[in-house]
Design a protein around this motif. Structure first.
Motif, PDB file in Angstrom:
ATOM      1  N   LYS A 165       0.815  -1.213   0.000  1.00 54.99           N
ATOM      2  CA  LYS A 165       0.000   0.000   0.000  1.00 54.99           C
ATOM      3  C   LYS A 165       0.851   1.266   0.000  1.00 54.99           C
ATOM      4  O   LYS A 165       0.387   2.328  -0.416  1.00 54.99           O
ATOM      5  N   ASP A 170      -5.224   2.330  -2.851  1.00 56.51           N
ATOM      6  CA  ASP A 170      -6.424   1.520  -3.074  1.00 56.51           C
ATOM      7  C   ASP A 170      -7.092   1.813  -4.413  1.00 56.51           C
ATOM      8  O   ASP A 170      -7.615   0.913  -5.074  1.00 56.51           O
ATOM      9  N   THR A 173      -5.228   0.016  -7.182  1.00 56.01           N
ATOM     10  CA  THR A 173      -5.511  -1.420  -7.151  1.00 56.01           C
ATOM     11  C   THR A 173      -6.890  -1.699  -7.735  1.00 56.01           C
ATOM     12  O   THR A 173      -7.072  -2.632  -8.533  1.00 56.01           O
TER      13      THR A 173
END
Length: 362
Positions: A165, A170, A173
């Motif tokens: 991360k 996020d 991803t």
């Protein structure tokens, strides 16, 4: 196509791919019914990924021009005289003839509006006609093969989820998941969005150019977004200077040369002319071992020329085992160990080699 919501634009991209593929299949079917052998090369993907050279079966854009469907614009897309821009077979770069993407080509200046130059977030399209393949590929094609390779390596290099991360947020991803599930997403392609060429779109541009700029170009320029760049590249410098409100995201473009021939072919497309500064030098490369090859690379006036064989006098010479050089380019080995083992030898001032390397950040 003009929407700042790229999900909408990408839906159009994939819709065009599906349509072109269907039309191609129908043409092949009709030809074969008449006893004429025919086939329809894939519209963008799948490609010959195991190939050491070009992954696509055929380059569609030059054929479209030869068939009279349009002309190549300064943005390297095919412009139809009536319908304006279209992405032939659903891809801007990957089905293009890379031998012409970074070299001077016979592009049609059309309106000379150069709105594509103004809109491109990474400065891939030069006002003088220059095209920076690496800049466009790294950002616009982030979720295609090269960027996907880089993403996978980020996963494998991460010790745990926190480490991952720290490298990939996020949203990135989720975007990669979306590309894997529904089709790879183009990160920009603003050159197509803003181009007013073609009878069906040129009217509003000619009627009120300032309004066209405000309504079509400015929203894309002003959009806050992540822009993927290779560190120390011309693209990184461009984003920081031209679009400081956009977030620079340093990444590798994942491009790998699988052979010496491929390495020499890709050099013009990876060359960052603004990193060359006042460099003027001639380099002689000699590759031995599994692949034997000689080449001359000349960098002068922010331009690069690659020639077969050794031409003229060199300012710097490099002799390398071909497989060691390919591993070095893939960062699977280090320069120091390669030199210590005798696999790579040089002659000339090392500062010239450092200056050469600066022109090809990866």
């Amino acid at each position: 196509m003009r929407s700042t919501a790229r999900s909408i634009a990408n839906t159009e991209f994939h819709h065009v791919v599906d349509n072109v593929t269907h039309i191609g299949h129908e043409i092949v079917k009709k030809l074969e019914e008449q006893g004429i052998k025919a086939l329809n090369p894939p519209a963008g993907f799948p490609m010959e990924q195991e190939s050491a050279g070009k992954p696509w079966v055929i380059s569609h854009k030059p054929i479209a021009v030869a068939a009279g469907l349009g002309q190549i614009g300064i943005h390297r897309n095919v412009i139809h005289p009536k319908f304006g821009n279209f992405i032939l077979l659903g891809t801007i770069l990957t089905n293009a003839d890379m031998t012409s993407e970074s070299q001077p080509i016979d592009y049609n200046p059309c309106l000379e509006c150069k709105l594509c130059v103004a809109a491109c977030p990474v400065g891939a399209i030069g006002a003088d006609g220059h095209f920076n393949f690496s800049a466009c590929y790294t950002h616009n094609y982030r979720e295609f093969s090269g960027g996907f390779t880089d993403w996978v390596e980020k996963i494998t290099d991460s010790k745990n989820s926190k480490a991952y991360k720290d490298k990939v947020n996020d949203a990135e991803t989720a975007s990669m998941w979306q590309s894997l599930s529904f089709g790879a997403s183009y990160k920009a392609a603003y050159c197509l969005s803003v181009c007013p060429a073609g009878e069906d779109v040129i009217g509003e541009f000619l009627e009120d150019r300032k309004k066209f700029l405000k309504d079509v170009v400015k929203p894309l320029q002003d959009k806050s977004e992540m822009v993927y760049v290779v560190p120390n590249s011309d693209a990184e410098d461009h984003v920081k200077k031209r679009f400081p409100h956009k977030q620079v995201r340093p990444v590798s473009n994942g491009l790998r040369s699988k052979s010496i021939q491929a390495f020499l072919q890709v050099l013009p497309h990876m060359f960052q002319r603004n990193q060359a500064n006042d460099l003027a030098a001639t380099y002689h490369f000699t590759f031995t071992g599994q692949e034997n090859a000689q080449a001359t690379v000349i960098i002068k006036n922010k331009t690069l020329t690659v020639e077969k064989g050794h031409i003229g006098d060199s300012d710097f010479q490099l002799i390398a085992d071909s497989q060691t050089w390919i591993r070095l380019m893939a960062k699977e080995t280090g320069m120091l160990s390669a030199v210590m083992s005798g696999k790579i030898r040089t002659k000339g001032q090392l500062k010239l080699f450092k200056a050469f390397s600066k022109c090809f950040p990866s």
